[in-house]
Design an enzyme around this catalytic site. Structure first.
Site, PDB file in Angstrom:
ATOM      1  N   HIS A 113     -10.730   1.073   2.312  1.00  0.00           N
ATOM      2  CA  HIS A 113     -10.677   0.238   3.518  1.00  0.00           C
ATOM      3  C   HIS A 113     -10.911   1.000   4.814  1.00  0.00           C
ATOM      4  O   HIS A 113     -10.795   0.427   5.892  1.00  0.00           O
ATOM      5  CB  HIS A 113      -9.339  -0.505   3.588  1.00  0.00           C
ATOM      6  CG  HIS A 113      -9.281  -1.693   2.671  1.00  0.00           C
ATOM      7  ND1 HIS A 113      -9.579  -1.603   1.336  1.00  0.00           N
ATOM      8  CD2 HIS A 113      -8.977  -2.998   2.888  1.00  0.00           C
ATOM      9  CE1 HIS A 113      -9.454  -2.802   0.778  1.00  0.00           C
ATOM     10  NE2 HIS A 113      -9.088  -3.666   1.695  1.00  0.00           N
ATOM     11  N   GLY A 181      -5.529   0.390  -0.241  1.00  0.00           N
ATOM     12  CA  GLY A 181      -5.128   1.377  -1.237  1.00  0.00           C
ATOM     13  C   GLY A 181      -3.906   2.143  -0.737  1.00  0.00           C
ATOM     14  O   GLY A 181      -3.897   2.588   0.410  1.00  0.00           O
ATOM     15  N   GLY A 183      -3.029   5.067  -1.283  1.00  0.00           N
ATOM     16  CA  GLY A 183      -3.374   6.451  -0.973  1.00  0.00           C
ATOM     17  C   GLY A 183      -3.719   6.651   0.489  1.00  0.00           C
ATOM     18  O   GLY A 183      -3.103   7.458   1.190  1.00  0.00           O
ATOM     19  N   TYR A 473      -4.656   3.714  16.867  1.00  0.00           N
ATOM     20  CA  TYR A 473      -4.021   3.791  15.547  1.00  0.00           C
ATOM     21  C   TYR A 473      -4.973   4.473  14.571  1.00  0.00           C
ATOM     22  O   TYR A 473      -6.091   4.005  14.370  1.00  0.00           O
ATOM     23  CB  TYR A 473      -3.677   2.377  15.082  1.00  0.00           C
ATOM     24  CG  TYR A 473      -3.035   2.266  13.718  1.00  0.00           C
ATOM     25  CD1 TYR A 473      -2.173   3.249  13.226  1.00  0.00           C
ATOM     26  CD2 TYR A 473      -3.255   1.150  12.916  1.00  0.00           C
ATOM     27  CE1 TYR A 473      -1.580   3.130  11.979  1.00  0.00           C
ATOM     28  CE2 TYR A 473      -2.661   1.013  11.676  1.00  0.00           C
ATOM     29  CZ  TYR A 473      -1.830   2.010  11.208  1.00  0.00           C
ATOM     30  OH  TYR A 473      -1.237   1.878   9.975  1.00  0.00           O
ATOM     31  N   TYR A 476      -6.936   2.617  12.096  1.00  0.00           N
ATOM     32  CA  TYR A 476      -8.087   1.849  12.593  1.00  0.00           C
ATOM     33  C   TYR A 476      -9.100   2.864  13.115  1.00  0.00           C
ATOM     34  O   TYR A 476      -9.446   2.884  14.295  1.00  0.00           O
ATOM     35  CB  TYR A 476      -7.673   0.885  13.705  1.00  0.00           C
ATOM     36  CG  TYR A 476      -6.764  -0.240  13.252  1.00  0.00           C
ATOM     37  CD1 TYR A 476      -6.728  -0.644  11.916  1.00  0.00           C
ATOM     38  CD2 TYR A 476      -5.956  -0.918  14.160  1.00  0.00           C
ATOM     39  CE1 TYR A 476      -5.897  -1.679  11.505  1.00  0.00           C
ATOM     40  CE2 TYR A 476      -5.127  -1.960  13.759  1.00  0.00           C
ATOM     41  CZ  TYR A 476      -5.107  -2.331  12.438  1.00  0.00           C
ATOM     42  OH  TYR A 476      -4.292  -3.357  12.041  1.00  0.00           O
TER      43      TYR A 476
HETATM   44  C1  LIG Z   1      -9.127  -5.792   6.034  1.00  0.00           C
HETATM   45  C2  LIG Z   1      -8.228  -4.674   6.468  1.00  0.00           C
HETATM   46  C3  LIG Z   1      -6.896  -4.959   6.755  1.00  0.00           C
HETATM   47  C4  LIG Z   1      -6.031  -3.944   7.161  1.00  0.00           C
HETATM   48  N1  LIG Z   1      -4.719  -4.254   7.401  1.00  0.00           N
HETATM   49  C5  LIG Z   1      -3.851  -3.266   7.731  1.00  0.00           C
HETATM   50  C6  LIG Z   1      -2.464  -3.536   7.918  1.00  0.00           C
HETATM   51  O1  LIG Z   1      -1.998  -4.650   7.777  1.00  0.00           O
HETATM   52  N2  LIG Z   1      -1.649  -2.507   8.239  1.00  0.00           N
HETATM   53  C7  LIG Z   1      -2.111  -1.231   8.395  1.00  0.00           C
HETATM   54  O2  LIG Z   1      -1.327  -0.345   8.678  1.00  0.00           O
HETATM   55  N3  LIG Z   1      -3.421  -0.955   8.219  1.00  0.00           N
HETATM   56  C8  LIG Z   1      -4.292  -1.929   7.889  1.00  0.00           C
HETATM   57  N4  LIG Z   1      -5.613  -1.620   7.680  1.00  0.00           N
HETATM   58  C9  LIG Z   1      -6.060  -0.238   7.852  1.00  0.00           C
HETATM   59  C10 LIG Z   1      -5.783   0.597   6.589  1.00  0.00           C
HETATM   60  O3  LIG Z   1      -4.410   0.955   6.564  1.00  0.00           O
HETATM   61  C11 LIG Z   1      -6.632   1.873   6.591  1.00  0.00           C
HETATM   62  O4  LIG Z   1      -7.990   1.532   6.576  1.00  0.00           O
HETATM   63  C12 LIG Z   1      -6.288   2.762   5.399  1.00  0.00           C
HETATM   64  O5  LIG Z   1      -6.798   4.058   5.633  1.00  0.00           O
HETATM   65  C13 LIG Z   1      -6.843   2.219   4.112  1.00  0.00           C
HETATM   66  O6  LIG Z   1      -6.468   2.995   3.009  1.00  0.00           O
HETATM   67  P1  LIG Z   1      -7.421   2.939   1.702  1.00  0.00           P
HETATM   68  O7  LIG Z   1      -6.845   3.816   0.669  1.00  0.00           O
HETATM   69  O8  LIG Z   1      -7.689   1.513   1.350  1.00  0.00           O
HETATM   70  O9  LIG Z   1      -8.771   3.520   2.313  1.00  0.00           O
HETATM   71  P2  LIG Z   1      -9.789   4.678   1.913  1.00  0.00           P
HETATM   72  O10 LIG Z   1     -11.053   4.279   2.582  1.00  0.00           O
HETATM   73  O11 LIG Z   1      -9.828   4.901   0.451  1.00  0.00           O
HETATM   74  O12 LIG Z   1      -9.172   5.962   2.609  1.00  0.00           O
HETATM   75  C14 LIG Z   1      -8.910   6.039   3.993  1.00  0.00           C
HETATM   76  C15 LIG Z   1      -8.813   7.514   4.417  1.00  0.00           C
HETATM   77  O13 LIG Z   1      -7.796   8.173   3.657  1.00  0.00           O
HETATM   78  C16 LIG Z   1      -8.352   9.177   2.813  1.00  0.00           C
HETATM   79  N5  LIG Z   1      -7.715   9.043   1.502  1.00  0.00           N
HETATM   80  C17 LIG Z   1      -7.873   8.042   0.606  1.00  0.00           C
HETATM   81  N6  LIG Z   1      -7.114   8.256  -0.463  1.00  0.00           N
HETATM   82  C18 LIG Z   1      -6.435   9.395  -0.245  1.00  0.00           C
HETATM   83  C19 LIG Z   1      -5.493  10.135  -1.007  1.00  0.00           C
HETATM   84  N7  LIG Z   1      -5.106   9.715  -2.217  1.00  0.00           N
HETATM   85  N8  LIG Z   1      -5.004  11.281  -0.492  1.00  0.00           N
HETATM   86  C20 LIG Z   1      -5.400  11.719   0.727  1.00  0.00           C
HETATM   87  N9  LIG Z   1      -6.297  11.065   1.486  1.00  0.00           N
HETATM   88  C21 LIG Z   1      -6.808   9.905   1.007  1.00  0.00           C
HETATM   89  C22 LIG Z   1      -9.832   8.886   2.767  1.00  0.00           C
HETATM   90  O14 LIG Z   1     -10.585  10.048   2.495  1.00  0.00           O
HETATM   91  C23 LIG Z   1     -10.078   8.321   4.148  1.00  0.00           C
HETATM   92  O15 LIG Z   1     -10.150   9.369   5.074  1.00  0.00           O
HETATM   93  C24 LIG Z   1      -6.509  -2.621   7.289  1.00  0.00           C
HETATM   94  C25 LIG Z   1      -7.839  -2.348   6.991  1.00  0.00           C
HETATM   95  C26 LIG Z   1      -8.703  -3.354   6.582  1.00  0.00           C
HETATM   96  C27 LIG Z   1     -10.134  -3.037   6.263  1.00  0.00           C
END
Ligand SMILES: Cc1cc2nc3c(=O)[nH]c(=O)nc-3n(C[C@H](O)[C@H](O)[C@H](O)COP(=O)(O)OP(=O)(O)OC[C@H]3O[C@@H](n4cnc5c(N)ncnc54)[C@H](O)[C@@H]3O)c2cc1C
Ligand SMILES: *[C@@H]1O[C@H](CO)[C@@H](O)[C@H](O)[C@H]1NC(C)=O
Ligand SMILES: *[C@@H]1O[C@H](CO)[C@@H](O)[C@H](O)[C@H]1NC(C)=O
Ligand SMILES: *[C@@H]1O[C@H](CO)[C@@H](O)[C@H](O)[C@H]1NC(C)=O
Ligand SMILES: *[C@@H]1O[C@H](CO)[C@@H](O)[C@H](O)[C@H]1NC(C)=O
Ligand SMILES: *[C@@H]1O[C@H](CO)[C@@H](O)[C@H](O)[C@H]1NC(C)=O
Length: 549
Positions: A113, A181, A183, A473, A476
């Site tokens: 995300h 996710g 993570g 944030y 974001y």
């Molecule tokens: C539709 C939408 C709704 C959202 N709603 C919210 C919300 O309600 N509250 C909120 O706080 N945020 C929200 N977000 C933001 C979200 O918290 C961040 O985008 C978050 O980084 C997503 O984590 P991910 O694992 O899905 O993303 P990824 O794209 O997999 O990772 C995000 C970042 O973290 C790193 N990363 C991933 N996995 C790991 C790991 N295991 N160890 C170390 N680093 C890692 C990646 O390299 C990248 O830099 C939202 C985002 C979207 C797109």
């Protein structure tokens, strides 16, 4: 084929180069990588499915599967050499060891995300590979202990589901969007509907397992309190790969109430929003989280373009007490009992995430997002109510864009009681956060037009939001704030965005990064930089480094 002896791989590279000029010379990278992985993993790896190469028809669908921002999936966006999907923690360790050994840039993805695709697109260097944790999604709930171990590849919705499966009165205070996710989400903070009562997801982490740059698995005791501090809010992709979080569950009542009440310009949106700003963080009960979702729409009566402000809320309690709370502090909303739905905590989570009420909760186990689009977003924090005149100029600008979306998210309660330095997330004493988005669905749309619009809107808002630094944030992610252009980034350049995401906590993050990953192996467009070597020796022995003076 997946276990070539080194000589054979050099030989086949030679053959490829002389006989098939169109062949990608990096084919040998995949072979060398799988060779290295099998040598470094205790548990054998099924390469035919775990190493997804671009010549396999599943490559693009898999790359796209969890990615949220279609802007980064266009054909011209940089693509990884391959995607590795570990099936076991030790496979992730091997991936770190092998990326380092082969000198190939690594990105890690959990839920995909990331707003600027840092988990699966590298704009700063090629070649790069992606380690995708989608197959590591166990969630082990211990109700007696009020705790849960969640593996990094699980979605936050799966975590919520697994908790609710075991108890109707336990929950976890993290994100609203259920496909995030764990993570990437928790390591950047993780706010949601229970933040006013219990703080962020990252405030409720009690242990973790992380793979460091040497490929070791470290828990809290082994990593030490500095690194444990850094990963709870310092943002993903800077310190190591988080494998597991141990989270503290919080009590939720059996009955939770939700509502959504719309107000348009014609029904008093400006005055009501002005009042919301004065009460949402400071006066309303901590059991109540009432956000405002702002969109442009047509007024149902006049068919004129208007602004709709949706008051969307979750209350940890029944409808009668909720009505008391709202009628006392915010009568202007005109909330009535028929606006309110009493339900369970898990159903409330699904309501806020946008699922129709008939959706079975098992949909959360699929970990799929409900929508995807092309988007650009930015964020701000507000400490003093924006005056009505400021709101009016804001409406005018929103109506100039096709699909703008703005979300105001109230703070207060527990958020204000946690110190700014408790974890890297520093945004504690504010009234609310603003998220601005512009979205579009058609690949052929002129991206530049939307970028211009949101940047101008951001400029317009400057007088009304936090300044010096203008806070943002980290979850974001916004590359407008600055980008690490080289792998060898100076921390002074990085403080352009670092101070906005972390305020003075940025200095401590840099020190911890310098200690745990001095060669900057874990890096991306906005990863925490280590101090360059000369600065390290200059500051040796000093307690505080003065990076910006
Ligand atoms: C539709 C939408 C709704 C959202 N709603 C919210 C919300 O309600 N509250 C909120 O706080 N945020 C929200 N977000 C933001 C979200 O918290 C961040 O985008 C978050 O980084 C997503 O984590 P991910 O694992 O899905 O993303 P990824 O794209 O997999 O990772 C995000 C970042 O973290 C790193 N990363 C991933 N996995 C790991 C790991 N295991 N160890 C170390 N680093 C890692 C990646 O390299 C990248 O830099 C939202 C985002 C979207 C797109
Ligand atoms: C795909 O590419 C890999 C690495 O270059 C190679 O080993 C494999 O044989 C290729 N598979 C197919 C079906 O072409
Ligand atoms: C392509 O990937 C799928 C799933 O990852 C795998 O089952 C299949 O064997 C692969 N095909 C080739 C030709 O490598
Ligand atoms: C779990 O939480 C409940 C309710 O908050 C509390 O009464 C209980 O003591 C907690 N148990 C443990 C082991 O912490
Ligand atoms: C809105 O619609 C009404 C009736 O159709 C019209 O008289 C009025 O001028 C419109 N207002 C604006 C601001 O466009
Ligand atoms: C990093 O930058 C410093 C000075 O900015 C330079 O001396 C050094 O050689 C660079 N290192 C690499 C690996 O590029």
């Amino acid at each position: 084929m997946n276990h070539p002896i080194p000589n054979a791989s050099i030989f086949s590279l030679f053959l490829l180069l002389i006989s098939t000029p169109w062949a990608h010379p990096l084919a040998s990278l995949q072979e060398d990588f799988s060779q290295c992985l099998s040598e470094n993993s205790e548990i054998s790896i099924p390469f035919s499915t775990a190493l997804i190469t671009p010549n396999n028809s599943t490559f693009l669908p898999f790359l796209q599967s969890s990615a949220q921002n279609l802007r980064y999936l266009v054909p011209t966006a940089p693509k990884p050499e391959f995607i590795f999907t570990p099936l076991h923690d030790s496979h992730v360790q091997a991936a770190v060891i092998c990326s380092k050994q082969l000198g190939v840039h690594l990105r890690v993805r959990s839920g995909g995300h990331d707003y600027e695709a840092a988990s699966y697109v590298s704009q700063i260097e090629t070649p790069f590979v992606v380690v995708d944790l989608a197959k590591l999604r166990s969630v082990i709930v211990d109700i007696q202990d009020n705790s849960t171990w969640a593996q990094a590849g699980a979605s936050i919705g799966e975590v919520y589901y697994r908790i609710a499966e075991k108890s109707k009165t336990h929950g976890f205070p993290a994100g609203l969007c259920t496909s995030l996710g764990v993570g990437g989400h928790i390591t950047g903070g993780a706010y949601g509907t229970m933040m006013r009562k219990y703080g962020l997801g990252a405030d409720n982490v009690i242990d973790a397992k992380i793979i460091d740059v040497s490929g070791r698995v470290l828990d809290r005791a082994a990593m030490g309190e500095d690194l444990f501090w850094a990963i709870r809010g310092g943002g993903g992709g800077s310190f190591g790969i988080i494998l597991w979080w141990k989270i503290k569950l919080v009590p939720v009542p059996e009955t939770v109430t939700v509502f959504t009440v719309p107000k348009t310009l014609e029904t008093g949106a400006t005055k009501i929003l002005h009042k919301w700003q004065q009460v949402a963080a400071t006066e309303l009960d901590e059991d109540l989280f009432m956000r405002v979702v702002i969109q442009v729409s047509e007024d149902s009566k006049t068919a004129n373009k208007t602004v709709t402000t949706l008051y969307q809320a979750q209350f940890l309690g029944g409808a009668d007490r909720l009505l008391d709370v709202v009628q006392t502090s915010f009568p202007e909303l005109g909330l009535t009992k028929k606006d309110c739905t009493e339900t369970s905590w898990l159903k409330a989570v699904m309501y806020i995430a946008g699922y129709p009420s008939s959706t079975p909760p098992e949909v959360l186990l699929e970990g799929k997002s409900t929508f995807k689009n092309y988007f650009k977003a930015k964020s701000d924090f507000v400490k003093d109510p924006i005056p009505e005149s400021g709101l009016e100029g804001f409406w005018k600008r929103l109506m100039e864009e096709e699909s703008p979306l703005v979300i105001l998210n109230p703070y207060g309660g527990m958020m204000g009681r946690i110190s700014e330095t408790a974890i890297p997330f520093p945004h504690r004493k504010v009234l609310f956060k603003i998220q601005y988005l512009t979205t579009w669905q058609d690949e052929k749309e002129d991206e530049g037009k939307h970028m211009d619009w949101i940047r101008k809107l951001y400029n317009y808002m400057a007088p009304y939001v936090t300044m010096f630094p203008r806070q943002a944030y980290v979850n974001y992610r916004d590359l407008d704030l600055g980008v690490n252009k080289k792998s060898n980034i100076s921390f002074i350049e990085a403080s352009a965005w670092g101070k906005r995401y972390f305020k003075d906590n940025f200095n401590r993050l840099i020190k911890i990064k310098t200690k745990v990953d001095p060669d900057n192996f874990f890096r991306h467009e906005q990863s925490i930089p280590p101090l360059p070597l000369p600065a390290r020796s200059r500051t040796r022995g000093h307690h505080h480094t003065k990076q910006n003076s």
